[in-house]
Motif scaffolding. Sequence first.
Motif, mmCIF file in Angstrom:
data_model
loop_
_atom_site.group_PDB
_atom_site.id
_atom_site.type_symbol
_atom_site.label_atom_id
_atom_site.label_comp_id
_atom_site.label_asym_id
_atom_site.label_seq_id
_atom_site.Cartn_x
_atom_site.Cartn_y
_atom_site.Cartn_z
ATOM 1 N N SER A 94 84.371 -41.899 64.530
ATOM 2 C CA SER A 94 85.807 -42.161 64.540
ATOM 3 C C SER A 94 86.531 -40.922 64.045
ATOM 4 N N GLU A 95 87.843 -40.922 64.230
ATOM 5 C CA GLU A 95 88.689 -39.881 63.659
ATOM 6 C C GLU A 95 89.905 -40.545 63.035
ATOM 7 N N VAL A 96 90.180 -40.207 61.791
ATOM 8 C CA VAL A 96 91.310 -40.784 61.086
ATOM 9 C C VAL A 96 92.320 -39.686 60.779
ATOM 10 N N THR A 97 93.585 -39.993 60.934
ATOM 11 C CA THR A 97 94.666 -39.098 60.552
ATOM 12 C C THR A 97 95.548 -39.852 59.564
ATOM 13 N N ALA A 98 95.713 -39.281 58.368
ATOM 14 C CA ALA A 98 96.432 -39.991 57.316
ATOM 15 C C ALA A 98 97.026 -39.009 56.326
ATOM 16 N N LYS A 99 97.999 -39.489 55.550
ATOM 17 C CA LYS A 99 98.591 -38.689 54.481
ATOM 18 C C LYS A 99 97.814 -38.884 53.194
ATOM 19 N N VAL A 100 97.584 -37.779 52.494
ATOM 20 C CA VAL A 100 96.813 -37.804 51.259
ATOM 21 C C VAL A 100 97.429 -36.831 50.263
ATOM 22 N N GLY A 101 96.857 -36.834 49.052
ATOM 23 C CA GLY A 101 97.218 -35.821 48.063
ATOM 24 C C GLY A 101 98.699 -35.766 47.802
ATOM 25 N N ASN A 102 99.266 -34.576 47.978
ATOM 26 C CA ASN A 102 100.677 -34.348 47.721
ATOM 27 C C ASN A 102 101.457 -34.334 49.039
ATOM 28 N N ASN A 103 101.352 -35.489 49.755
ATOM 29 C CA ASN A 103 102.095 -35.686 51.009
ATOM 30 C C ASN A 103 101.662 -34.717 52.101
ATOM 31 N N LYS A 104 100.358 -34.512 52.233
ATOM 32 C CA LYS A 104 99.817 -33.685 53.308
ATOM 33 C C LYS A 104 99.059 -34.572 54.296
ATOM 34 N N GLU A 105 99.236 -34.315 55.565
ATOM 35 C CA GLU A 105 98.501 -35.058 56.583
ATOM 36 C C GLU A 105 97.191 -34.346 56.892
ATOM 37 N N VAL A 106 96.112 -35.105 56.919
ATOM 38 C CA VAL A 106 94.800 -34.540 57.221
ATOM 39 C C VAL A 106 94.146 -35.359 58.319
ATOM 40 N N SER A 107 93.157 -34.753 58.948
ATOM 41 C CA SER A 107 92.345 -35.455 59.939
ATOM 42 C C SER A 107 90.885 -35.271 59.593
ATOM 43 N N LEU A 108 90.142 -36.371 59.614
ATOM 44 C CA LEU A 108 88.711 -36.349 59.350
ATOM 45 C C LEU A 108 88.004 -36.994 60.531
ATOM 46 N N LYS A 109 86.930 -36.358 60.941
ATOM 47 C CA LYS A 109 86.173 -36.844 62.090
ATOM 48 C C LYS A 109 84.775 -37.230 61.638
ATOM 49 N N GLN A 110 84.398 -38.471 61.894
ATOM 50 C CA GLN A 110 83.068 -38.967 61.532
ATOM 51 C C GLN A 110 82.219 -39.055 62.793
ATOM 52 N N THR A 111 81.015 -38.516 62.717
ATOM 53 C CA THR A 111 80.092 -38.528 63.852
ATOM 54 C C THR A 111 78.785 -39.158 63.416
ATOM 55 N N THR A 112 78.363 -40.206 64.127
ATOM 56 C CA THR A 112 77.139 -40.902 63.753
ATOM 57 C C THR A 112 76.747 -41.892 64.839
ATOM 58 N N PRO A 170 94.393 -46.079 46.097
ATOM 59 C CA PRO A 170 95.566 -45.978 45.215
ATOM 60 C C PRO A 170 95.831 -44.568 44.694
ATOM 61 N N ASP A 171 94.784 -43.742 44.599
ATOM 62 C CA ASP A 171 94.946 -42.373 44.094
ATOM 63 C C ASP A 171 95.186 -41.377 45.223
ATOM 64 N N ASN A 172 95.811 -41.865 46.306
ATOM 65 C CA ASN A 172 96.239 -41.020 47.429
ATOM 66 C C ASN A 172 95.076 -40.326 48.138
ATOM 67 N N GLY A 173 93.970 -41.041 48.219
ATOM 68 C CA GLY A 173 92.814 -40.519 48.926
ATOM 69 C C GLY A 173 92.455 -41.387 50.119
ATOM 70 N N LEU A 174 91.257 -41.165 50.623
ATOM 71 C CA LEU A 174 90.723 -41.931 51.744
ATOM 72 C C LEU A 174 89.328 -42.426 51.397
ATOM 73 N N ALA A 175 88.934 -43.521 52.040
ATOM 74 C CA ALA A 175 87.605 -44.083 51.815
ATOM 75 C C ALA A 175 86.957 -44.408 53.154
ATOM 76 N N ALA A 176 85.705 -43.970 53.305
ATOM 77 C CA ALA A 176 84.895 -44.360 54.454
ATOM 78 C C ALA A 176 84.251 -45.694 54.094
ATOM 79 N N ILE A 177 84.752 -46.785 54.693
ATOM 80 C CA ILE A 177 84.343 -48.138 54.320
ATOM 81 C C ILE A 177 83.265 -48.663 55.253
ATOM 82 N N LEU A 178 83.539 -48.646 56.555
ATOM 83 C CA LEU A 178 82.595 -49.095 57.568
ATOM 84 C C LEU A 178 82.248 -47.885 58.421
ATOM 85 N N TYR A 179 80.981 -47.589 58.548
ATOM 86 C CA TYR A 179 80.586 -46.329 59.175
ATOM 87 C C TYR A 179 80.467 -46.468 60.684
#
Length: 689
Positions: free
Chosen positions: A443-461, A431-440
């Motif tokens: 993967s790579e996620v691309t999403a809008k966060v913050g003040n309408n900025k698109e980001v990409s995060l890559k999880q390696t495990t 709800p606070d315009n962030g992201l949550a790593a729920i199930l590990y």
Amino acid sequence: MRSYFKIKSFIIAGICIITSLLFINWGKPIDESVTVVKRITIKSTNKFYISNKAPLQPDQFIKLPAGSIKAEGWILKYLELQRDGLTGHLGEISAWLDKNDNAWFSGTGKGDHGWEEVPYWLKGYGDLGYELHDEKIIAETKAWLDKVFQSQQPNGYFGPTFKQNDYTDLWPNMIMLWTMQSYYEYSNDPRVIPFMTKYFKWQTTVPDNKLLQTYWENSRGGDNLYSIYWLYNRTGEKWLLDLANKIHNNTADWTQQNNLPNWHNVNVAQCFREPATYFLQSKDSSFLNATYTDFHLIRNIYGQVPGGMFGADENARKGYDDPRQAVETCGMVEQMASDELLIGITGDPMWADNCEDVAFNTYPAAVMPDFKGLRYLTAPNMVISDSKNHSPGIQNERPFLMMNPFSSRCCQHNHSQGWPYYAEHLWMATPDNGLAAILYNSSEVTAKVGNNKEVSLKQTTNYPFDENITINITDANAVEFPLYMRIPGWCTGASIKINGQHVDITPGAGSYVRVERKWKTGDKIEIFFPMHVTVRIWDKNKNSASVNYGPLTFSLKIDEVYKLIDSKQAVAWDSKWQANADQSKWPAYEIYPASMWNYGLTLNDQPLDQQFEIIKKAWPANNFPFTQNDVPIMLKAKGKLIPEWTLDKYGLCDTLPQSPVAVTTKETDITLIPMGAARLRISSFPVVK
């Protein structure tokens, strides 16, 4: 003059020390805000992703649109196996998916067949295509949905026109609505919203004594309820909330004390979430509590077993609660879907824990490693997987223990949602315009966060086979947003590094670490979940024991012999296949033990790390860790044979003896492998002395 320089040097040195402390902040960057939270404090609504609209209770976590997450690692391998295996080719095999005279494909709702099978399959098949960006699957999904759109009648009803005793069966339509919802999230097809609106308008005209009257639709009305809220969150039309009340009031009562409307294993895994879904509108905590109560009730009576599920066979029976009692593959994937939905509603990390428990330990062994066959029933203790009738040892009377692509109408099609839905919930919005790593998982996620900025995060495990998880910010231009990381309920002593520096926090098990800062490309988060051997004693099930290492449950390694059989002969009465299906491409197998399975576990008062040896191997080159030969971790333990514990008259491993079991056999080394890789297995061990 010397005094002046000494004083000046002292002052400068002091300023330098203070400045250093400010910037070091004991190992944390100064612009970093790190907290440990049990739940999100909801003060706003996510600006970029649709969540619950007032007056509905706000979401704790928000599902990202289908296609936002790119799976990697072993979960990608699983999706590829599905594509190349049963899920991707079921349209060529199953008679229920034959387009000829199919009521779902006629465009009119008329045909000689068409019930739950098509929407069951499409529900996961379409999402599999969106996950893999597979244009062939996406096009095939759209071809079916185009026909569904065509089938809508002037009054709003759509789909097959069959009736049961003058009642219109809405159950298969509920599944098709979920398929439509994923399709809309991926495509934004403008037909979906008016299509669903018109259908729900029709539902408002159905008298209560004609609504949700048959068994399946009455049990599973919560799926219809969820779709109403999905549409309301996009249109805000208040009459939908009136319809939601109507649907809830005509759905089976899943809020009973110490009882359930029925004890069908899939219904329980799927329908117990209905009260929590209705809580979103009622805001009455008794509904939310009812979902928790149902979850624990079934496990208290029939779920004294590892693997996150319960032993009901198809329908739970009093007195049949041994770990040899099984659960349908349908039940596994529906439980995972319930967990994924409930993590969004409640924010409670226990639902993610349970989802991982089922996904890692129970579900993988229900399918063949090549995903070309599956089992209708799978149990924590299962030492034979054949085509015989084992009733009444298990509740089902037909050949439901073998691996067969033609085994049943439901699981053959419903299995498809398991891994695609799981992959879609690896990451969620907040709800606070962030992201949550729920199930590990990688993967790579691309999403809008913050003040309408698109980001990409890559999880390696290689989680859950490894303790380390790395999250790299691969595309972000100094954007501030909160990032949540779930701490599993089994984990104590978790630690986190950001850009190589330890974060000075002590997150408790079953919580979230929230980091809010300006993230930029190149930032790196390292998460360490220390894993240890633990033993759980199931005191309500003969004091049996199960062994865990982190989130993985371990089973006795039993040598498995696969016997090829005629997949079109040893099938259930309602199994059908297309006339041109090539049986040689879709073999069926019985699995028999080629080594002793009737071992009890030897335990003593020594620390567990002295009783179990952890053996780690290289990660498999094929990226698939769920086979006996490719598991990257094993345990060595001590056990003794229990000669009296054998197959019973029904051809099943006999019920557990009461622990501790006195035996005179010699203690020996035994090997344990992850439960998900053991298609024959003993996971609940008698304890021997």
